[in-house]
Design a protein around this motif. Structure first.
Motif, PDB file in Angstrom:
ATOM      1  N   ARG A  30      23.161-144.819  -6.733  1.00 44.64           N
ATOM      2  CA  ARG A  30      21.970-144.102  -7.215  1.00 44.64           C
ATOM      3  C   ARG A  30      22.206-142.600  -7.197  1.00 44.64           C
ATOM      4  NH1 ARG A  30      19.680-147.672  -3.408  1.00 44.64           N
ATOM      5  NH2 ARG A  30      18.909-149.560  -4.448  1.00 44.64           N
ATOM      6  N   LEU A  34      22.151-139.947 -10.454  1.00 41.94           N
ATOM      7  CA  LEU A  34      21.328-138.740 -10.552  1.00 41.94           C
ATOM      8  C   LEU A  34      22.184-137.509 -10.814  1.00 41.94           C
ATOM      9  CD1 LEU A  34      18.702-139.348  -7.719  1.00 41.94           C
ATOM     10  CD2 LEU A  34      18.515-139.808 -10.164  1.00 41.94           C
ATOM     11  N   TRP A 103      13.950-145.985 -15.780  1.00 42.69           N
ATOM     12  CA  TRP A 103      13.670-145.756 -14.357  1.00 42.69           C
ATOM     13  C   TRP A 103      14.519-144.599 -13.818  1.00 42.69           C
ATOM     14  CZ3 TRP A 103      16.881-146.083 -10.077  1.00 42.69           C
ATOM     15  CH2 TRP A 103      16.237-145.949  -8.838  1.00 42.69           C
ATOM     16  N   ARG A 107      13.266-141.003 -12.188  1.00 42.50           N
ATOM     17  CA  ARG A 107      13.645-140.448 -10.874  1.00 42.50           C
ATOM     18  C   ARG A 107      13.985-138.970 -10.981  1.00 42.50           C
ATOM     19  NH1 ARG A 107      15.116-143.701  -5.901  1.00 42.50           N
ATOM     20  NH2 ARG A 107      16.858-142.268  -5.752  1.00 42.50           N
ATOM     21  N   THR A 108      14.469-138.552 -12.132  1.00 41.15           N
ATOM     22  CA  THR A 108      14.823-137.136 -12.308  1.00 41.15           C
ATOM     23  C   THR A 108      13.640-136.311 -12.807  1.00 41.15           C
ATOM     24  OG1 THR A 108      15.497-137.300 -14.638  1.00 41.15           O
ATOM     25  CG2 THR A 108      17.150-137.862 -12.968  1.00 41.15           C
TER      26      THR A 108
END
Length: 238
Positions: A30, A34, A103, A107-108
């Protein structure tokens, strides 16, 4: 023209709510994803396209705001391409690969270029994928791609596709090509072998290769591993 790309895997287990107690096992993946998405933001594209694999019925474009969910894997979590405000009621739901991409962007807190989706039929040939990539790169002056897809699913006895001795070599070659932006090596990936090894990422990766033909991008490998017997690669091109 293609100005940047991020390559990420797309298992639902990347989503902590789906992974539940096993979530920490993919923390490194993950974090790498990112980091790769940060490269896309820094490129300031005019258009961002999330590209993932799917079957014939899922193939094609998905507009900005298209919605998906993880309810099929037992989690009441909804996602959208971009901020979701432009989603048309009754439109095609995002398939799993694009839902994971959406998704990741969520997250960003992506607030840059408009986001669209494209599903590539996993049965598409190498030349067909490359041609689609070249067309995609012409969609805007500055195009960025988030390319999601997994490597082989045959790395261990407990892998979804059981153990296949050819899987490690296939994943190594694909990872080397993605990490170094080696377009010829990506083009040479064998669709038949990829299908036998359940490597759904092959078609999106070859689309990326076609999109990057005149872009002069350099690649950087951020992560590689085979948790649960499936090959995962994260790379950034800029």
């Amino acid at each position: 023209m293609l100005v940047a790309a991020a390559v990420c895997p797309c298992p639902p287990l990347l989503v902590p709510e789906v992974a539940a107690g096993a979530a920490p096992e993919l923390d490194a993946a993950r974090d790498a994803c990112l980091d790769a998405l940060g490269v896309l933001a820094a490129a300031r594209p005019d258009l961002l396209v999330v590209v993932g694999p799917g079957d014939e019925g899922e193939a094609g474009f998905y507009p900005a705001g298209a919605r998906g969910s993880f309810r099929g894997v037992g989690v009441g979590l909804d996602v959208a391409l971009g901020d979701g405000r432009d989603g048309a009621p009754g439109g095609r739901p995002l398939p799993q690969s694009l839902a994971v991409g959406a998704w990741l962007l969520g997250r960003t807190r992506w607030t840059g270029a408009p986001v669209e989706g494209l599903v590539v039929d996993t049965r598409s040939g190498a030349r067909q994928c490359a041609a689609a990539g070249a067309d995609l790169a012409r969609r805007a002056e500055r195009v960025a791609l988030l390319v999601v897809g997994d490597g082989s699913a045959c790395r261990t006895l407990k892998a979804p596709g059981y153990l296949d001795e050819r899987a490690a070599a296939f994943d190594h070659g694909a990872t080397e090509a993605l990490g170094s932006a080696d377009l010829d090596a990506l083009a040479a990936l064998d669709p038949g072998l990829a299908r036998e090894l359940k490597a759904a990422g092959r078609a999106p990766w070859q689309l990326l290769g076609g999109a990057a033909r005149s872009a002069g991008l350099a690649g950087r490998l951020l992560y590689e591993d085979a948790p649960y017997g499936v090959g995962y690669t994260v790379a950034a091109w800029s």
